[in-house]
Design an enzyme around this catalytic site. Structure first.
Site, mmCIF file in Angstrom:
data_model
loop_
_atom_site.group_PDB
_atom_site.id
_atom_site.type_symbol
_atom_site.label_atom_id
_atom_site.label_comp_id
_atom_site.label_asym_id
_atom_site.label_seq_id
_atom_site.Cartn_x
_atom_site.Cartn_y
_atom_site.Cartn_z
ATOM 1 C CD1 TRP A 100 -1.929 -2.252 2.041
ATOM 2 C CD2 TRP A 100 -2.806 -1.607 0.081
ATOM 3 N NE1 TRP A 100 -2.832 -3.200 1.631
ATOM 4 C CE2 TRP A 100 -3.385 -2.845 0.456
ATOM 5 C CE3 TRP A 100 -3.192 -1.007 -1.120
ATOM 6 C CZ2 TRP A 100 -4.346 -3.486 -0.340
ATOM 7 C CZ3 TRP A 100 -4.145 -1.647 -1.909
ATOM 8 C CH2 TRP A 100 -4.712 -2.862 -1.520
ATOM 9 C CG ASP A 167 -3.254 3.661 4.228
ATOM 10 O OD1 ASP A 167 -4.296 3.436 4.878
ATOM 11 O OD2 ASP A 167 -2.939 3.032 3.197
ATOM 12 C CE LYS A 191 -8.357 -3.928 3.852
ATOM 13 N NZ LYS A 191 -7.473 -2.900 3.351
HETATM 14 C C1 LIG Z 1 -6.857 -2.338 2.035
HETATM 15 C C2 LIG Z 1 -5.901 -1.245 2.168
HETATM 16 C C3 LIG Z 1 -5.822 -0.201 1.225
HETATM 17 C C4 LIG Z 1 -6.674 -0.168 -0.026
HETATM 18 O O1 LIG Z 1 -7.955 0.186 0.287
HETATM 19 P P1 LIG Z 1 -9.074 0.399 -0.846
HETATM 20 O O2 LIG Z 1 -10.194 0.949 -0.033
HETATM 21 O O3 LIG Z 1 -9.343 -0.942 -1.439
HETATM 22 O O4 LIG Z 1 -8.557 1.353 -1.835
HETATM 23 C C5 LIG Z 1 -4.915 0.804 1.446
HETATM 24 N N1 LIG Z 1 -4.122 0.805 2.518
HETATM 25 C C6 LIG Z 1 -4.151 -0.173 3.445
HETATM 26 C C7 LIG Z 1 -3.237 -0.110 4.622
HETATM 27 C C8 LIG Z 1 -5.042 -1.232 3.297
HETATM 28 O O5 LIG Z 1 -5.087 -2.206 4.210
#
Ligand SMILES: *Cc1c(COP(=O)(O)O)cnc(C)c1O
Length: 355
Positions: A100, A167, A191
Site C-alpha cells: 500500500w 494511511d 478493514k
Molecule cells: C486495504 C488497504 C488499502 C486499499 O484500500 P481500498 O479501499 O481498497 O482502496 C490501502 N491501505 C491499506 C493499509 C489497506 O489495508
C-alpha cells in the site's frame, strides 16, 4: 453456525451491527422506508452523516479541535492520489513499508517529487525500517501505520516538523495513539470500521491551501469540507453502517477498552506461533508484529492439507495469506471475538498432537 472470520478485508463487523443494518434496509428509523430509498438530504440521513463524522473525531480525541472528518469515496486508493494532489507542492517524504505504501508513492510521483526515506522492499517488507531521516522542508511525511498484507505495524512514529499523513486503513480505532501528531489520517472503511464503499479522512484544516495547482472539485478536500461531506451523493449505507460500528465501539468503552482486547487476542496467537514447533511467524522482528494481521506459516508444507481440514472443521474462515507472501494471515480486527482466536489456537494444537 457463524464462522470464525479472520478475513483481511472486507472483514468481520459486530453481529449486532449486521442486525441493525439489516433492519434499516427494511424500515429505517420507523419511517416505513428503507435507508436505501430516502434522500441523502433528508433530516434522518443528514443526522447519520453528522453523527458518523462526530463519532470519528470523538474516538480519535480530536473533537472540538481544528480537524474535520469526511466520508469520501474511491477507497484508500483514491487517498493515495488526493493527499498528494492537495498537499504536494515541491517534495514529500514517504516511508515504504509494503504494497500500500508503494502504491501511495506511485501516485504521489505523478504530482511531485517523492523522497523515499527508507524501504523494506528488499526483504519483502518483513520489518519496519527505523532510524531514517526525514529531510527538512518537505511538504509532508507519509506512512502506513499497519501493513495489512505483510503483518507489520508501526509501533513508533517519528518526530518531525513536517505534517504527518498516515494511511490507517487496517488499524484505525484499534489502539491508543496521540492522534494530534497527525495532520491527515485516512482509512478505507472495510478493514475495521464498516463495509467497503467509504473512506474516512480526518484533516487538520490548516494544512490545506498551500499548493498552487488547480484541484478538480471532487479531488479537493476543501470542497468536501465546505459541503460537510455531502458535495455529491454520499455512499449512504456504508456511512450508516460505519456509524453503527463506531457506536458499538463507544458502547464497548472506546479505543482504550478495545485496545486491551486486541492486545490480548494478539498475545494469545503470537505465543502459540512462537511455542508451536510446527509454525513460524513471517515478520523478522517481533517488535514490528501487527496486532491486527498476524502472518505465519507452517514449517513443513506436508502438513498443509491436514491443517486446512482442521481449519474447515473448526469453522475458521479467511486465514489464507496474501498471494504476495503466502502462508497464513489471521486478521484480528476489533469485531473479532477472543473466542475465535482461542479456537484458532486450539486448531494449531490439534495439528501438533496429531501430526
Ligand atoms: C486495504 C488497504 C488499502 C486499499 O484500500 P481500498 O479501499 O481498497 O482502496 C490501502 N491501505 C491499506 C493499509 C489497506 O489495508
Amino acid at each position: 453456525m457463524k464462522k470464525h472470520n479472520f478475513s483481511a478485508g472486507p472483514c468481520i463487523l459486530p453481529q449486532s451491527v449486521f442486525q441493525k443494518a439489516s433492519q434499516a434496509v427494511l424500515n429505517f428509523n420507523d419511517l416505513d422506508l428503507s435507508i436505501l430509498e430516502i434522500s441523502h438530504r433528508s433530516k434522518d440521513f443528514v443526522e447519520v452523516m453528522e453523527t458518523a463524522r462526530n463519532l470519528a473525531l470523538e474516538h480519535l480525541g480530536l473533537q472540538n479541535s481544528n480537524y474535520t472528518a469526511l466520508f469520501l469515496q474511491g477507497g484508500a486508493s483514491m487517498q493515495f492520489l488526493m493527499t498528494a494532489y492537495n498537499l504536494l507542492e515541491n517534495k514529500a517524504a514517504y516511508l515504504n513499508t509494503g504494497t500500500w505504501s508503494s502504491k501511495a508513492i506511485k501516485e504521489a510521483k505523478l504530482i511531485g517529487e517523492v523522497i523515499e526515506v527508507a524501504s523494506s522492499a528488499k526483504d519483502n517488507f518483513n520489518y519496519i525500517p527505523k532510524n531514517y531521516t526525514i529531510p527538512n522542508h518537505v511538504d509532508y511525511f507519509h506512512c502506513t501505520s499497519n501493513n495489512t498484507i505483510f503483518g507489520t505495524q508501526m509501533h513508533q512514529f517519528p518526530d518531525t516538523s513536517a505534517p504527518m499523513v498516515c494511511d490507517m486503513s487496517s488499524d484505525i480505532f484499534s489502539r491508543e495513539l496521540d492522534f494530534k501528531k497527525f495532520s491527515l489520517i485516512y482509512a478505507g472503511a472495510q478493514k475495521n470500521m464498516g463495509p467497503a464503499g467509504t473512506t474516512l479522512v480526518v484533516i487538520k484544516n490548516d494544512i490545506l491551501g498551500r499548493v498552487s495547482r488547480a484541484i478538480p472539485s471532487m479531488l479537493n478536500y476543501k470542497t468536501h469540507i465546505e459541503k460537510e461531506s455531502m458535495f455529491n451523493t454520499p455512499p449512504v449505507f456504508s456511512v450508516y453502517v460505519s456509524m453503527l460500528t463506531m457506536q458499538w465501539l463507544k458502547d464497548k468503552g472506546g479505543i482504550k477498552a478495545i485496545a486491551k482486547q486486541n492486545e490480548k487476542k494478539a498475545n494469545l496467537l503470537y505465543s502459540e506461533i512462537d511455542r508451536n514447533p510446527l509454525f513460524k511467524g513471517l515478520v523478522a522482528n517481533k517488535e514490528d508484529r501487527s496486532q491486527m494481521n498476524a502472518t505465519f506459516t507452517l514449517e513443513s508444507k506436508d502438513l498443509e492439507s491436514a491443517f486446512e481440514d482442521y481449519l474447515k472443521e473448526a469453522g475458521i474462515n479467511g486465514l489464507k495469506g496474501h498471494r504476495s507472501i503466502g502462508g497464513y494471515r489471521a486478521s484480528m480486527y476489533n469485531a473479532l471475538p477472543l473466542d475465535s482466536v482461542e479456537v484458532l489456537v486450539e486448531t494449531m494444537q490439534t495439528l501438533e498432537k496429531n501430526a
